[in-house]
Write an enzyme that holds these catalytic residues in place. Structure first.
Site, PDB file in Angstrom:
ATOM      1  N   CYS A 147      -0.791  35.566 -34.947  1.00 31.56           N
ATOM      2  CA  CYS A 147      -2.354  34.349 -34.580  1.00 31.56           C
ATOM      3  C   CYS A 147      -2.810  35.225 -33.399  1.00 31.56           C
ATOM      4  O   CYS A 147      -2.136  35.238 -32.376  1.00 31.56           O
ATOM      5  CB  CYS A 147      -1.385  33.024 -34.617  1.00 31.56           C
ATOM      6  N   CYS A 197      -1.708  32.219 -30.321  1.00 24.01           N
ATOM      7  CA  CYS A 197      -0.561  32.749 -29.628  1.00 24.01           C
ATOM      8  C   CYS A 197       0.735  33.577 -29.499  1.00 24.01           C
ATOM      9  O   CYS A 197       0.650  34.064 -28.553  1.00 24.01           O
ATOM     10  CB  CYS A 197       1.265  33.065 -31.224  1.00 24.01           C
ATOM     11  N   HIS A 244       2.582  26.864 -32.966  1.00 25.26           N
ATOM     12  CA  HIS A 244       1.621  27.334 -33.502  1.00 25.26           C
ATOM     13  C   HIS A 244       1.878  25.994 -34.550  1.00 25.26           C
ATOM     14  O   HIS A 244       2.598  25.679 -35.158  1.00 25.26           O
ATOM     15  CB  HIS A 244       2.235  28.208 -34.120  1.00 25.26           C
ATOM     16  N   ASN A 260     -12.495  21.778 -34.825  1.00 27.99           N
ATOM     17  CA  ASN A 260     -13.258  22.230 -35.525  1.00 27.99           C
ATOM     18  C   ASN A 260     -12.169  22.382 -36.751  1.00 27.99           C
ATOM     19  O   ASN A 260     -11.208  22.771 -36.957  1.00 27.99           O
ATOM     20  CB  ASN A 260     -13.718  24.388 -35.873  1.00 27.99           C
ATOM     21  N   GLY A 308     -16.272  24.778 -40.037  1.00 25.65           N
ATOM     22  CA  GLY A 308     -16.395  25.902 -38.846  1.00 25.65           C
ATOM     23  C   GLY A 308     -14.927  26.749 -38.435  1.00 25.65           C
ATOM     24  O   GLY A 308     -15.540  27.551 -37.604  1.00 25.65           O
ATOM     25  N   THR A 321     -12.399  29.454 -36.795  1.00 28.95           N
ATOM     26  CA  THR A 321     -12.123  30.429 -37.924  1.00 28.95           C
ATOM     27  C   THR A 321     -11.189  31.088 -36.615  1.00 28.95           C
ATOM     28  O   THR A 321     -10.504  32.065 -37.547  1.00 28.95           O
ATOM     29  CB  THR A 321     -13.150  30.938 -36.641  1.00 28.95           C
ATOM     30  N   HIS A 368      -7.493  23.842 -31.904  1.00 25.32           N
ATOM     31  CA  HIS A 368      -7.900  24.231 -30.724  1.00 25.32           C
ATOM     32  C   HIS A 368      -8.838  22.914 -30.658  1.00 25.32           C
ATOM     33  O   HIS A 368      -9.559  22.957 -31.482  1.00 25.32           O
ATOM     34  CB  HIS A 368      -8.089  25.395 -30.141  1.00 25.32           C
ATOM     35  N   HIS A 378     -12.209  22.617 -28.359  1.00 20.40           N
ATOM     36  CA  HIS A 378     -13.209  23.229 -27.487  1.00 20.40           C
ATOM     37  C   HIS A 378     -13.402  21.435 -26.053  1.00 20.40           C
ATOM     38  O   HIS A 378     -14.425  20.960 -27.036  1.00 20.40           O
ATOM     39  CB  HIS A 378     -14.648  23.162 -28.338  1.00 20.40           C
TER      40      HIS A 378
HETATM   41  P1  5GP Z   1     -13.637  28.383 -34.730  1.00 23.74           P
HETATM   42  O1  5GP Z   1     -14.748  29.029 -34.413  1.00 23.74           O
HETATM   43  O2  5GP Z   1     -11.849  28.331 -34.852  1.00 23.74           O
HETATM   44  O3  5GP Z   1     -13.499  26.250 -33.744  1.00 23.74           O
HETATM   45  O4  5GP Z   1     -13.576  27.949 -32.505  1.00 23.74           O
HETATM   46  C1  5GP Z   1     -12.673  29.774 -32.271  1.00 23.74           C
HETATM   47  C2  5GP Z   1     -13.177  29.792 -30.969  1.00 23.74           C
HETATM   48  O5  5GP Z   1     -12.292  31.206 -30.526  1.00 23.74           O
HETATM   49  C3  5GP Z   1     -14.336  30.663 -30.784  1.00 23.74           C
HETATM   50  O6  5GP Z   1     -15.300  29.697 -30.175  1.00 23.74           O
HETATM   51  C4  5GP Z   1     -14.531  32.467 -30.176  1.00 23.74           C
HETATM   52  O7  5GP Z   1     -15.607  32.513 -29.242  1.00 23.74           O
HETATM   53  C5  5GP Z   1     -12.978  31.760 -29.676  1.00 23.74           C
HETATM   54  N1  5GP Z   1     -12.045  33.139 -29.872  1.00 23.74           N
HETATM   55  C6  5GP Z   1     -11.897  34.285 -30.604  1.00 23.74           C
HETATM   56  N2  5GP Z   1     -11.053  35.458 -30.527  1.00 23.74           N
HETATM   57  C7  5GP Z   1     -10.990  35.094 -28.916  1.00 23.74           C
HETATM   58  C8  5GP Z   1      -9.818  35.514 -28.011  1.00 23.74           C
HETATM   59  O8  5GP Z   1      -9.645  36.921 -28.446  1.00 23.74           O
HETATM   60  N3  5GP Z   1     -10.304  35.015 -26.631  1.00 23.74           N
HETATM   61  C9  5GP Z   1     -10.774  33.883 -26.959  1.00 23.74           C
HETATM   62  N4  5GP Z   1     -10.160  33.980 -24.798  1.00 23.74           N
HETATM   63  N5  5GP Z   1     -11.120  33.233 -26.982  1.00 23.74           N
HETATM   64  C10 5GP Z   1     -11.129  33.709 -29.057  1.00 23.74           C
HETATM   65 ZN    ZN Z   2      -0.637  30.442 -33.543  1.00 24.75          ZN
END
Ligand code: 5GP
Ligand code: ZN
Length: 114
Positions: free
Chosen positions: A4, A7, A46, A87, A93, A95, A100, A102
């Site tokens: 992860c 993590c 996690h 998300n 959405g 990823t 988390h 935002h």
């Molecule tokens: P999701 O699309 O799951 O809501 O948001 C995941 C967010 O994690 C995305 O905005 C992406 O840019 C961010 N992200 C993915 N990998 C990393 C990383 O290794 N470091 C940081 N700082 N952000 C990440």
């Molecule tokens: Zn995790």
């Protein structure tokens, strides 16, 4: 959890631009910002997504929100407002499968989520 990314950020195995942290949460800059200000606030343990929030871990969500308020009160660039986004799952959405929030702002934000 093994494999992860978030993590790994928590245990400093992967570098991130950390903005603030508490015993339970950590805030860091999004690697691919969608606005002038874009950070992610995550629980240090996690939890896969909002679906897994329950009475045993709901305090971690409070911690995330309080940390966000601490950051927003001391960050001039988002003094005019900001947006919280969670998300969840494929259609939502998501990823990265580590819960988390935002925290996005620093400019007027559009609204066309669907
Ligand atoms: P999701 O699309 O799951 O809501 O948001 C995941 C967010 O994690 C995305 O905005 C992406 O840019 C961010 N992200 C993915 N990998 C990393 C990383 O290794 N470091 C940081 N700082 N952000 C990440
Ligand atoms: Zn995790």
């Amino acid at each position: 959890m093994k494999n992860c990314i978030f993590c790994k950020i928590v245990c400093k195995e992967i570098k991130a631009d950390i903005v603030a942290e508490t015993n339970n949460s950590i805030a860091f800059k999004d690697i691919n910002p969608q606005a002038k200000f874009h950070i992610l606030i995550i629980p240090k343990i996690h939890i896969k997504s909002t679906v897994d929030i329950c009475q045993h871990n709901i305090h971690l969500l409070s911690d995330i929100i309080l940390l966000s308020n601490q950051i927003s009160k001391s960050t001039k660039i988002i003094s005019n407002g900001y947006r919280w986004v969670f998300n969840t799952g494929k259609d939502g959405g998501q990823t990265v499968d580590h819960l988390h929030m935002h925290l996005i702002g620093g400019q007027p934000l559009n609204w066309s989520p669907a």
